[in-house]
Design a protein around this motif. Structure first.
Motif, PDB file in Angstrom:
ATOM      1  N   CYS A  20      33.173 -34.895 -26.088  1.00  0.00           N
ATOM      2  CA  CYS A  20      32.536 -33.595 -25.850  1.00  0.00           C
ATOM      3  C   CYS A  20      33.532 -32.475 -26.091  1.00  0.00           C
ATOM      4  N   ALA A  22      33.553 -29.993 -24.190  1.00  0.00           N
ATOM      5  CA  ALA A  22      33.821 -29.492 -22.832  1.00  0.00           C
ATOM      6  C   ALA A  22      34.335 -30.622 -21.941  1.00  0.00           C
ATOM      7  N   GLU A  23      34.639 -30.273 -20.712  1.00  0.00           N
ATOM      8  CA  GLU A  23      35.041 -31.288 -19.727  1.00  0.00           C
ATOM      9  C   GLU A  23      34.505 -30.824 -18.366  1.00  0.00           C
ATOM     10  N   CYS A  24      33.193 -30.695 -18.290  1.00  0.00           N
ATOM     11  CA  CYS A  24      32.561 -30.094 -17.103  1.00  0.00           C
ATOM     12  C   CYS A  24      32.891 -30.886 -15.838  1.00  0.00           C
ATOM     13  N   HIS A  26      31.128 -31.458 -13.360  1.00  0.00           N
ATOM     14  CA  HIS A  26      30.036 -32.228 -12.772  1.00  0.00           C
ATOM     15  C   HIS A  26      29.538 -33.328 -13.714  1.00  0.00           C
ATOM     16  N   CYS A  27      30.252 -33.593 -14.799  1.00  0.00           N
ATOM     17  CA  CYS A  27      29.719 -34.475 -15.842  1.00  0.00           C
ATOM     18  C   CYS A  27      29.507 -35.915 -15.339  1.00  0.00           C
ATOM     19  N   CYS A  31      32.518 -37.143 -19.680  1.00  0.00           N
ATOM     20  CA  CYS A  31      32.822 -36.880 -21.093  1.00  0.00           C
ATOM     21  C   CYS A  31      33.910 -35.818 -21.247  1.00  0.00           C
ATOM     22  N   GLY A  77      28.311 -36.784 -24.043  1.00  0.00           N
ATOM     23  CA  GLY A  77      29.017 -36.058 -25.061  1.00  0.00           C
ATOM     24  C   GLY A  77      28.179 -34.923 -25.707  1.00  0.00           C
ATOM     25  N   ASN A 106      25.405 -28.305 -25.303  1.00  0.00           N
ATOM     26  CA  ASN A 106      26.066 -27.266 -24.499  1.00  0.00           C
ATOM     27  C   ASN A 106      26.237 -25.967 -25.297  1.00  0.00           C
ATOM     28  N   TYR A 139      29.217 -25.231 -17.242  1.00  0.00           N
ATOM     29  CA  TYR A 139      29.306 -25.079 -18.700  1.00  0.00           C
ATOM     30  C   TYR A 139      30.003 -23.776 -19.058  1.00  0.00           C
TER      31      TYR A 139
HETATM   32  S1  SF4 Z   1      28.122 -32.169 -18.834  1.00  0.00           S
HETATM   33 FE1  SF4 Z   1      27.569 -32.147 -21.020  1.00  0.00          FE
HETATM   34  S2  SF4 Z   1      28.782 -30.486 -21.888  1.00  0.00           S
HETATM   35 FE2  SF4 Z   1      29.697 -30.986 -19.930  1.00  0.00          FE
HETATM   36  S3  SF4 Z   1      31.327 -32.481 -20.393  1.00  0.00           S
HETATM   37 FE3  SF4 Z   1      29.470 -33.635 -19.888  1.00  0.00          FE
HETATM   38  S4  SF4 Z   1      28.491 -34.018 -21.828  1.00  0.00           S
HETATM   39 FE4  SF4 Z   1      29.953 -32.369 -22.163  1.00  0.00          FE
END
Ligand code: SF4
Ligand code: SF4
Length: 344
Positions: A20, A22-24, A26-27, A31, A77, A106, A139
């Motif tokens: 991904c 990002a590295e949110c 709450h993922c 990812c 991802g 995202n 995000y």
């Molecule tokens: S929540 Fe979505 S945008 Fe955020 S890290 Fe996970 S897969 Fe990526």
């Protein structure tokens, strides 16, 4: 033998890779950019989509409409990191008549109007019916709000009513506030006070969340000892027909239970016909037949030491137990392996 039948999946998400932009915090699937670029191979893509064809059901209003918990979505991802592969996936699924197909994103890629419209039109032409756009403060740490806003505006032009914004309340709030660019989470909490944030934001206390959000979450999820979760059942989120996930490694992931595999979704027909022999998969057996207590007792006998701080949720305890078992023993049902290395 102790055979358990798996419900036939009628909706769900196909994970093209766990990589991904990002590295949110709450993922659910933990990812990030740090995952290997293990994009699903065309061969696996064909195999999984063929297995899903005829099983995935349309949204309530027909195959050309979309809904969060119906049809098939392409996810990760971030699927737009490999646009060519995303196009291929849509093409194959369309040829196989898989209904109510949409992509989850995202929006990191929506850098200007022309580019954004071009990409969305290509996908629509190939058979994609809609899009799900993620919006919340997690995000916002990684995606400039202008890009989210642009993607929503242009998606509405391209896909009409098949645009799902999750969470719409946050989109409206960010628009009203006139937000720009990205905002680090700690800065965000100065805009929306913590109590409101905790009341408004929707996410599961699983995956990366217990590790990256522990300090923020402990106000609503007091840290509790393992015993507190012993009687909570997993059978409903675990064995269900709707919104399961199928990943790039061929894992059939029950519901949102990342890091658990019910078997090989490339051979879904066989899996559904034969069921799972729970005697061969003790982690699945405990979760299905003995709830969290069974898995806890099993891990304890193997040397698991409780977290002194306690656990945020049943899923947090489940992940700690599974991570311990993964790191010290071998269980075929604990997959993909990389998930356990990317949690914190
Ligand atoms: S929540 Fe979505 S945008 Fe955020 S890290 Fe996970 S897969 Fe990526
Ligand atoms: S506790 Fe484990 S098996 Fe149960 S819902 Fe949470 S992640 Fe899934």
């Amino acid at each position: 033998m102790n055979i358990k039948q798996i419900p036939r999946p009628i909706s769900g998400g196909l994970i093209l890779s766990y990589k991904c932009s990002a590295e949110c915090r709450h993922c659910i699937y933990a990812c990030s950019q740090r995952w290997p670029s293990d994009w699903i191979s065309e061969e696996n893509l064909e195999m999984i989509l063929k297995q899903l064809s005829g099983k995935i059901l349309s949204d309530t209003y027909g195959p050309r409409t979309t809904g969060l918990n119906s049809g098939l979505h392409f996810t990760g991802g971030e699927p737009f990191l490999n646009f060519e592969l995303l196009c291929k996936a849509v093409e194959i699924a369309d040829k196989l008549n898989i209904p109510s197909m949409f992509v989850e994103t995202n929006c990191f890629w929506a850098v200007d109007d022309k580019f954004t419209k071009e990409k969305l039109k290509i996908l629509k032409k190939k058979g994609l019916r809609g899009i799900m756009i993620s919006v919340n403060p997690f995000y916002l740490e990684y995606v400039p709000f202008e890009r989210t806003d642009r993607a929503i505006r242009i998606s509405l032009d391209v896909f009409g009513k098949n645009v799902m914004v999750y969470q719409l309340e946050y989109y409206k709030k960010f628009k009203n506030w006139g937000l720009h660019d990205k905002i680090p989470f700690e800065e965000y909490l100065k805009l929306e006070n913590k109590e409101d944030f905790l009341r408004n934001v929707e996410f599961f206390a699983t995956g990366r969340a217990p590790y990256r959000l522990k300090d923020v979450l402990k106000d609503i999820f007091p840290l509790l000892s393992a015993e507190y979760f012993f009687k909570e059942k997993c059978i409903t989120p675990f064995l269900r027909s709707w919104h399961n996930h199928f990943d790039n490694y061929g894992n059939f992931i029950p519901g949102f239970c990342a890091g658990i595999s019910l078997g090989d979704c490339r051979e879904l027909d066989r899996l559904l016909k034969e069921g799972i022999d729970l005697d061969q998969f003790p982690v699945l057996r405990f979760l299905i037949e003995e709830n969290m207590y069974g898995l806890y007792k099993f891990a304890k006998e193997k040397g698991f030491k409780d977290l002194e701080t306690g656990y945020l949720s049943k899923c947090h305890l489940c992940m700690e137990l599974r991570r311990f078992l993964f790191l010290n023993y071998e269980f075929q049902e604990l997959k993909p392996k990389e998930f356990y290395n990317h949690l914190d």
